[in-house]
Design an enzyme around this catalytic site. Structure first.
Site, PDB file in Angstrom:
ATOM      1  N   HIS A  37      69.763  10.747  -8.425  1.00 29.38           N
ATOM      2  CA  HIS A  37      69.659  11.676  -9.767  1.00 29.38           C
ATOM      3  C   HIS A  37      70.415  10.880 -10.924  1.00 29.38           C
ATOM      4  O   HIS A  37      71.346  10.313 -10.955  1.00 29.38           O
ATOM      5  CB  HIS A  37      70.182  12.901  -9.211  1.00 29.38           C
ATOM      6  N   CYS A  97      74.770  16.779  -7.511  1.00 29.11           N
ATOM      7  CA  CYS A  97      75.160  16.337  -8.862  1.00 29.11           C
ATOM      8  C   CYS A  97      76.356  17.120  -9.383  1.00 29.11           C
ATOM      9  O   CYS A  97      77.188  16.497  -9.827  1.00 29.11           O
ATOM     10  CB  CYS A  97      74.044  16.255  -9.673  1.00 29.11           C
ATOM     11  N   CYS A 105      71.918  19.601 -10.056  1.00 31.97           N
ATOM     12  CA  CYS A 105      71.713  20.301  -8.610  1.00 31.97           C
ATOM     13  C   CYS A 105      72.974  20.141  -7.922  1.00 31.97           C
ATOM     14  O   CYS A 105      73.994  19.789  -8.435  1.00 31.97           O
ATOM     15  CB  CYS A 105      70.696  19.282  -7.722  1.00 31.97           C
ATOM     16  N   GLU A 133      72.477  12.520 -12.895  1.00 32.86           N
ATOM     17  CA  GLU A 133      74.034  12.802 -13.180  1.00 32.86           C
ATOM     18  C   GLU A 133      74.667  12.257 -12.143  1.00 32.86           C
ATOM     19  O   GLU A 133      75.764  11.564 -12.425  1.00 32.86           O
ATOM     20  CB  GLU A 133      74.135  14.387 -12.946  1.00 32.86           C
TER      21      GLU A 133
HETATM   22 ZN   LIG Z   1      70.914  16.294  -8.720  1.00 35.46          ZN
END
Ligand SMILES: [Zn+2]
Length: 171
Positions: A69, A102, A99, A71
């Site tokens: 992801h 992250c 999320c 981040e």
């Molecule tokens: Zn994430």
């Protein structure tokens, strides 16, 4: 690593500075770049108090990395480039609300401020409407509420491009 943006001045908690919007727009541009190269449409930018900028895109598909992801990638890169006190004074900008995974990564990095455009709930509506792909329905503030140190969260920030970058992707 790029050096730009003069020092971040102290902000009122929850307030959005003009430079915040610029960095958020950059995060959305990175999300567009990720989508254009075949990754999920997410991008993130970290800016230190001294104006050092670190950027990252989602790499789930091109990196064959389920946890790639934007981040999480950004936290890893920033952690390798910066000292802990620099991370603590940084703001992390992201095109879509982080999320739970992250948010955890941001928390463990000691980053104290997050600014996001599209909310997790907003993403869920788009993703669900287009495909029924499940998201992890847990707001970043809920994750951080369980933490032992305060992290300021600003968002959602109304940025139409942050929604637009997801349109037609999740199918
Ligand atoms: Zn994430």
């Amino acid at each position: 690593m790029v050096v730009s943006d003069p020092a971040h001045s102290a902000l009122d908690p929850g307030a959005l500075a003009p430079t915040d919007r610029e960095h958020l727009e950059r995060a959305v541009a990175l999300a567009r770049g990720a989508r254009d190269r075949g990754d999920h449409p997410f991008g993130a930018v970290l800016v230190t108090a001294e104006g050092v900028v670190v950027e990252a895109m989602n790499t789930v598909n091109t990196g064959h990395d389920p946890i790639g992801h934007a981040e999480t990638n950004l936290v890893r890169d920033a952690g390798q480039q910066l000292e802990l006190d620099e991370l603590a004074g940084s703001t992390l900008y992201t095109s879509t609300e982080p999320c739970a995974m992250c948010t955890g990564a941001i928390y463990w990095a000691g980053i104290r401020r997050i600014v996001f455009a599209l909310s997790e709930g907003g993403l869920r509506e788009i993703v669900g409407a287009q495909d029924g792909v499940p998201t992890l329905a847990l707001a970043s503030r809920e994750v951080l509420a369980r933490g032992g140190r305060a992290v300021e969260v600003v968002g959602p920030v109304d940025l139409p491009a942050a929604t637009e970058v997801h349109r037609g992707f999740w199918r």
